[in-house]
Scaffold this active site. Structure first.
Site, short mmCIF file in Angstrom:
data_model
loop_
_atom_site.label_atom_id
_atom_site.label_comp_id
_atom_site.label_asym_id
_atom_site.label_seq_id
_atom_site.Cartn_x
_atom_site.Cartn_y
_atom_site.Cartn_z
N HIS A 121 0.83 -1.21 0.00
CA HIS A 121 0.00 0.00 0.00
C HIS A 121 0.86 1.25 0.00
CE1 HIS A 121 0.75 -1.26 4.16
NE2 HIS A 121 0.73 0.03 4.48
N HIS A 170 0.91 5.27 0.97
CA HIS A 170 0.27 6.30 1.79
C HIS A 170 0.28 7.63 1.03
CE1 HIS A 170 0.57 4.22 5.85
NE2 HIS A 170 1.44 3.50 5.16
P1 AMP Z 1 2.26 0.28 7.39
O1 AMP Z 1 2.15 -1.19 7.02
O2 AMP Z 1 3.44 0.58 8.26
O3 AMP Z 1 2.22 1.18 6.19
O4 AMP Z 1 1.02 0.65 8.31
C1 AMP Z 1 -0.27 0.18 8.04
C2 AMP Z 1 -1.23 1.33 7.95
O5 AMP Z 1 -2.53 0.76 7.80
C3 AMP Z 1 -1.29 2.21 9.21
O6 AMP Z 1 -1.16 3.58 8.81
C4 AMP Z 1 -2.66 1.92 9.82
O7 AMP Z 1 -3.25 3.03 10.45
C5 AMP Z 1 -3.44 1.47 8.58
N1 AMP Z 1 -4.56 0.58 8.89
C6 AMP Z 1 -4.53 -0.53 9.65
N2 AMP Z 1 -5.75 -1.10 9.70
C7 AMP Z 1 -6.56 -0.35 8.94
C8 AMP Z 1 -7.94 -0.40 8.59
N3 AMP Z 1 -8.75 -1.38 9.03
N4 AMP Z 1 -8.44 0.57 7.80
C9 AMP Z 1 -7.66 1.57 7.35
N5 AMP Z 1 -6.35 1.68 7.63
C10 AMP Z 1 -5.80 0.75 8.42
#
Ligand code: AMP
Length: 135
Positions: A99, A101
């Protein structure tokens, strides 16, 4: 991937605030935003990280990132936008479905950028050469 959190979001099994969807990508609001409008863009085809993504999926994600960045610019009015992608736990990845950001920024929002540190003499040329030979 049945148990993958973001695959479940794409399939509609977990509620989300969807921002955009097309044939290959899905975008939704991060549940714990850096600032309001913080959006995650994911490929629909499960891949753990950038290293597992095919070029076609990557290009599709980048197109969606571009489109959504413009929509954030118009709708949220940030002073800037940061793009980021954490690949592997060594880079802070917590959810193992690739993903990107998109993070709107505002004056005095309390967030900082990474601090750079200079190369030693001759090191930059060696590093660039190493990368070039692996392209
Ligand atoms: P990273 O893998 O370090 O990029 O972090 C995962 C991102 O996913 C974090 O910013 C979380 O806040 C986000 N995240 C985790 N669960 C959910 C969810 N159910 N819906 C939206 N965002 C999420």
């Amino acid at each position: 991937m049945p148990q993958c959190l973001f695959c479940k979001i794409i399939r509609g099994e977990i509620p989300t605030n969807k921002v955009y969807e097309d044939e290959k990508t899905f975008a939704f609001l991060d549940i714990n935003p850096v600032n309001p409008g913080h959006t995650l863009v994911v490929p629909k085809k499960h891949a753990v990280d950038i290293f597992e993504m095919e070029e076609e999926e990557w290009n599709a994600v980048m197109n969606s990132v571009h489109k959504i960045s413009h929509a954030l610019e118009k709708s949220i009015g940030p002073t800037g936008i940061n793009l980021a992608m954490n690949n592997r736990s060594g880079a802070g990845q917590l959810v193992f479905h690739a993903h990107v950001h998109i993070m709107p920024r505002f004056p005095n929002d309390g967030h900082e950028l990474w601090k750079g540190k200079p190369y030693r003499k001759g090191e930059a040329a060696r590093v660039a050469e190493k990368i070039r030979t692996n392209l």
